[in-house]
Design a protein around this motif. Structure first.
Motif, short mmCIF file in Angstrom:
data_model
loop_
_atom_site.label_atom_id
_atom_site.label_comp_id
_atom_site.label_asym_id
_atom_site.label_seq_id
_atom_site.Cartn_x
_atom_site.Cartn_y
_atom_site.Cartn_z
N ASN A 90 0.95 -1.21 0.13
CA ASN A 90 0.03 -0.02 -0.05
C ASN A 90 0.91 1.26 0.14
OD1 ASN A 90 -2.32 -1.69 0.07
ND2 ASN A 90 -2.43 -1.43 2.38
N ILE A 91 1.93 1.29 0.65
CA ILE A 91 2.73 2.46 0.82
C ILE A 91 3.16 2.88 -0.64
CG2 ILE A 91 4.87 3.60 1.63
CD1 ILE A 91 4.00 2.22 4.42
N PRO A 92 4.01 2.01 -1.08
CA PRO A 92 4.46 2.57 -2.44
C PRO A 92 3.53 3.14 -3.58
CG PRO A 92 4.52 0.23 -2.57
CD PRO A 92 4.35 0.71 -1.18
N ILE A 93 2.11 2.61 -3.48
CA ILE A 93 1.16 3.20 -4.30
C ILE A 93 0.94 4.45 -3.69
CG2 ILE A 93 -1.30 2.92 -4.86
CD1 ILE A 93 -0.69 -0.29 -4.81
N LEU A 94 0.71 4.83 -2.27
CA LEU A 94 0.49 6.03 -1.86
C LEU A 94 1.62 7.02 -2.27
CD1 LEU A 94 -1.29 7.77 0.36
CD2 LEU A 94 0.47 7.01 2.37
N LEU A 95 2.87 6.41 -2.24
CA LEU A 95 3.70 7.57 -2.51
C LEU A 95 3.77 7.95 -3.95
CD1 LEU A 95 7.03 5.77 -0.77
CD2 LEU A 95 5.59 7.83 0.26
N ASN A 96 3.42 7.05 -4.86
CA ASN A 96 2.88 7.52 -6.02
C ASN A 96 1.87 8.47 -6.26
OD1 ASN A 96 4.66 6.24 -8.39
ND2 ASN A 96 4.32 4.59 -7.18
N ILE A 97 0.72 8.39 -5.41
CA ILE A 97 -0.27 9.43 -5.41
C ILE A 97 0.23 10.56 -4.86
CG2 ILE A 97 -2.47 9.81 -4.26
CD1 ILE A 97 -3.22 6.81 -4.55
N SER A 98 0.95 10.51 -3.56
CA SER A 98 1.31 11.62 -3.09
C SER A 98 2.41 12.44 -3.57
CB SER A 98 2.45 11.26 -1.73
OG SER A 98 1.65 10.58 -0.94
N GLU A 99 3.05 11.85 -4.70
CA GLU A 99 3.83 12.71 -5.67
C GLU A 99 2.92 13.25 -6.69
OE1 GLU A 99 7.43 11.60 -9.03
OE2 GLU A 99 7.21 10.40 -7.29
N ALA A 100 2.00 12.74 -7.12
CA ALA A 100 1.14 13.30 -8.26
C ALA A 100 0.22 14.42 -7.59
CB ALA A 100 0.07 12.34 -8.79
N ALA A 101 -0.18 14.19 -6.19
CA ALA A 101 -1.00 15.36 -5.92
C ALA A 101 -0.06 16.30 -4.81
CB ALA A 101 -1.96 14.48 -4.95
N LYS A 103 -7.61 6.60 -4.06
CA LYS A 103 -8.41 7.50 -4.82
C LYS A 103 -9.69 7.91 -4.56
CE LYS A 103 -8.78 8.78 -9.63
NZ LYS A 103 -9.72 8.38 -10.56
N GLU A 104 -10.44 6.86 -4.25
CA GLU A 104 -12.21 6.99 -3.93
C GLU A 104 -12.31 7.60 -2.37
OE1 GLU A 104 -15.86 4.28 -2.52
OE2 GLU A 104 -14.45 3.37 -4.16
N THR A 105 -11.29 7.48 -1.60
CA THR A 105 -11.30 7.89 -0.33
C THR A 105 -10.69 9.66 -0.40
OG1 THR A 105 -10.67 5.77 0.85
CG2 THR A 105 -10.27 8.06 1.90
N LEU A 106 -9.82 9.51 -1.28
CA LEU A 106 -9.54 11.03 -1.46
C LEU A 106 -10.51 11.81 -2.03
CD1 LEU A 106 -5.58 10.46 -2.53
CD2 LEU A 106 -6.73 11.78 -0.40
N GLY A 107 -11.34 11.18 -2.81
CA GLY A 107 -12.46 12.05 -3.57
C GLY A 107 -13.41 12.50 -2.74
N SER A 108 -13.41 12.12 -1.57
CA SER A 108 -14.20 12.64 -0.47
C SER A 108 -13.78 13.82 0.30
CB SER A 108 -14.69 11.54 0.36
OG SER A 108 -13.58 11.23 1.26
N CYS A 109 -12.32 14.10 0.09
CA CYS A 109 -11.71 15.34 1.01
C CYS A 109 -12.35 16.81 0.54
CB CYS A 109 -10.23 15.15 0.70
SG CYS A 109 -9.33 13.56 1.47
#
Length: 186
Positions: free
Chosen positions: A69-80, A180-186
């Protein structure tokens, strides 16, 4: 009790955590390099940048779920442009116990997304729903915990789960979609 801002400040910067890992480091780095965010999703993450989110990750380096999960989060973190800090679960039960899974389990990783003021905006973890189904299916054939075969068979199941987490891109996609779905609720 510490505020989320204080926990964030206490956290270990993501790359420092990855560099210090003793378990699962190679798999985590391999997933981070092997997973990429599609160009069509970049618009979503560009919009997220405006929210100036940060994330506190409750984790430990021995955790197989964190490895995926963390490496996927890190890719998301970089993009956002989401600054990411790691908090070690076993040394920080005060925070962990505020984010128990099903009210009882200290399951990790837990991602706590906060805004610039330290307000919690979303929480994700420890698993994407489809990944949970996959794990439960593999575990369904285990004997009872008091059975003499349990320990050996559980080790074999954990080995299968770890290999799947490290290699099966459809599981990575489930994690990505769920975060991504969770972040869509932010």
């Amino acid at each position: 009790m510490k505020t989320l801002n204080e926990w964030f400040e206490k956290g270990i910067p993501a790359q420092e955590f990855v560099s210090s890992m003793k378990v699962h480091k190679e798999n985590l780095q391999s997933i981070q390099q092997g997973f990429s965010i599609s160009a069509e999703d970049q618009e979503f993450f560009d919009a997220l940048k405006k929210k100036a989110l940060r994330v506190i990750v409750i984790t430990e380096d021995w955790c197989g779920d964190a490895m995926m999960n963390i490496p996927i989060l890190l890719n998301i973190s970089e993009a956002a442009n989401i600054e990411t800090r790691m908090i070690l679960r076993d040394q920080n039960l005060e925070l962990m116990d505020q984010y128990l899974t099903n009210g009882t389990a200290r399951s990790i990783p837990i991602f706590i997304f906060i805004d610039k003021d330290g307000e919690e905006k979303a929480v994700w973890g420890p698993r994407a729903p489809k990944v949970q189904e996959f794990v439960m299916e593999l575990r369904s054939d285990l004997p009872a915990k008091d059975d003499e075969r349990f320990e050996a068979e559980q080790k074999a199941v954990i080995k299968k789960i770890t290999a799947a987490f490290a290699e099966e891109k459809h599981l990575w996609d489930e994690v990505y979609g769920s975060i991504k779905e969770t972040l869509g609720s932010c």
